[in-house]
Design a protein around this motif. Sequence first.
Motif, PDB file in Angstrom:
ATOM      1  N   HIS A   1      34.994  26.526  47.177  1.00 20.27           N
ATOM      2  CA  HIS A   1      36.061  26.374  46.185  1.00 20.27           C
ATOM      3  C   HIS A   1      35.500  26.506  44.774  1.00 20.27           C
ATOM      4  O   HIS A   1      36.072  27.206  43.927  1.00 20.27           O
ATOM      5  CB  HIS A   1      36.759  25.025  46.363  1.00 20.27           C
ATOM      6  CG  HIS A   1      37.901  24.823  45.422  1.00 20.27           C
ATOM      7  ND1 HIS A   1      38.196  23.594  44.885  1.00 20.27           N
ATOM      8  CD2 HIS A   1      38.819  25.685  44.914  1.00 20.27           C
ATOM      9  CE1 HIS A   1      39.254  23.708  44.097  1.00 20.27           C
ATOM     10  NE2 HIS A   1      39.638  24.966  44.087  1.00 20.27           N
ATOM     11  N   ALA A   2      34.386  25.857  44.505  1.00 16.12           N
ATOM     12  CA  ALA A   2      33.778  25.925  43.171  1.00 16.12           C
ATOM     13  C   ALA A   2      33.395  27.360  42.805  1.00 16.12           C
ATOM     14  O   ALA A   2      33.594  27.792  41.667  1.00 16.12           O
ATOM     15  CB  ALA A   2      32.552  25.013  43.106  1.00 16.12           C
ATOM     16  N   LEU A   3      32.852  28.099  43.761  1.00 17.49           N
ATOM     17  CA  LEU A   3      32.486  29.490  43.491  1.00 17.49           C
ATOM     18  C   LEU A   3      33.714  30.349  43.237  1.00 17.49           C
ATOM     19  O   LEU A   3      33.710  31.210  42.343  1.00 17.49           O
ATOM     20  CB  LEU A   3      31.681  30.062  44.663  1.00 17.49           C
ATOM     21  CG  LEU A   3      30.261  29.537  44.796  1.00 17.49           C
ATOM     22  CD1 LEU A   3      29.702  29.873  46.172  1.00 17.49           C
ATOM     23  CD2 LEU A   3      29.375  30.089  43.688  1.00 17.49           C
ATOM     24  N   ALA A   4      34.766  30.142  44.000  1.00 15.68           N
ATOM     25  CA  ALA A   4      35.979  30.945  43.854  1.00 15.68           C
ATOM     26  C   ALA A   4      36.730  30.609  42.571  1.00 15.68           C
ATOM     27  O   ALA A   4      37.204  31.505  41.880  1.00 15.68           O
ATOM     28  CB  ALA A   4      36.887  30.736  45.064  1.00 15.68           C
ATOM     29  N   ALA A   5      36.849  29.342  42.261  1.00 17.44           N
ATOM     30  CA  ALA A   5      37.654  28.908  41.122  1.00 17.44           C
ATOM     31  C   ALA A   5      36.898  28.952  39.801  1.00 17.44           C
ATOM     32  O   ALA A   5      37.506  29.016  38.747  1.00 17.44           O
ATOM     33  CB  ALA A   5      38.179  27.497  41.375  1.00 17.44           C
TER      34      ALA A   5
END
Length: 180
Positions: free
Chosen positions: A137-141
């Motif tokens: 999630h952190a990488l995508a967002a």
Amino acid sequence: MTTPPFPAPTAAELAVVSAQLGRPVRGVVGIAARCACGNPTVVSTTPRLPDGTPFPTFYYLTHPAATAAMSTLEATQVMPELAALLETDDDVAVGYLAAHRAYLADRAQFGEVAEIDGISAGGMPTRVKCLHALAGHALAAGPGVNPIGDLALARASWSPEVCRCDTPGAALRDETDPSA
């Protein structure tokens, strides 16, 4: 920052993800984050897989080196340390709740599934259960959206800025070009 909607993944990208996972991909709707070389690192998946199975993990970490790094953090007891921040750091707890809500909103763009209503991933918003999901999630967002995912990535032995792919840039090659 990458948030839905994502361009449809190419056949070459799906082949790279299948190789990363060691199995055929299911329900992939986009590449949510990439390695420095362009290969997929995180995919986004439909909330209901093609076989009808509810699937809450919208952002799925696929890069082998990234998944290994998160597994190492989990094995070295980083999760309890990060979970304790939810009890002791109001800013982290508030940010984590906001990350949960953002995750649900992103996934909802691809449909609502009653069986997973209100369930995001990684233990959000009250627990730290899976660093793979939180890092995905952190990488995508992008930085600042998921504080626990950001902290896990900061502690990891892997970085999306350094390619550690078996076949760098494989997803970017034109599969119809025999010289690629």
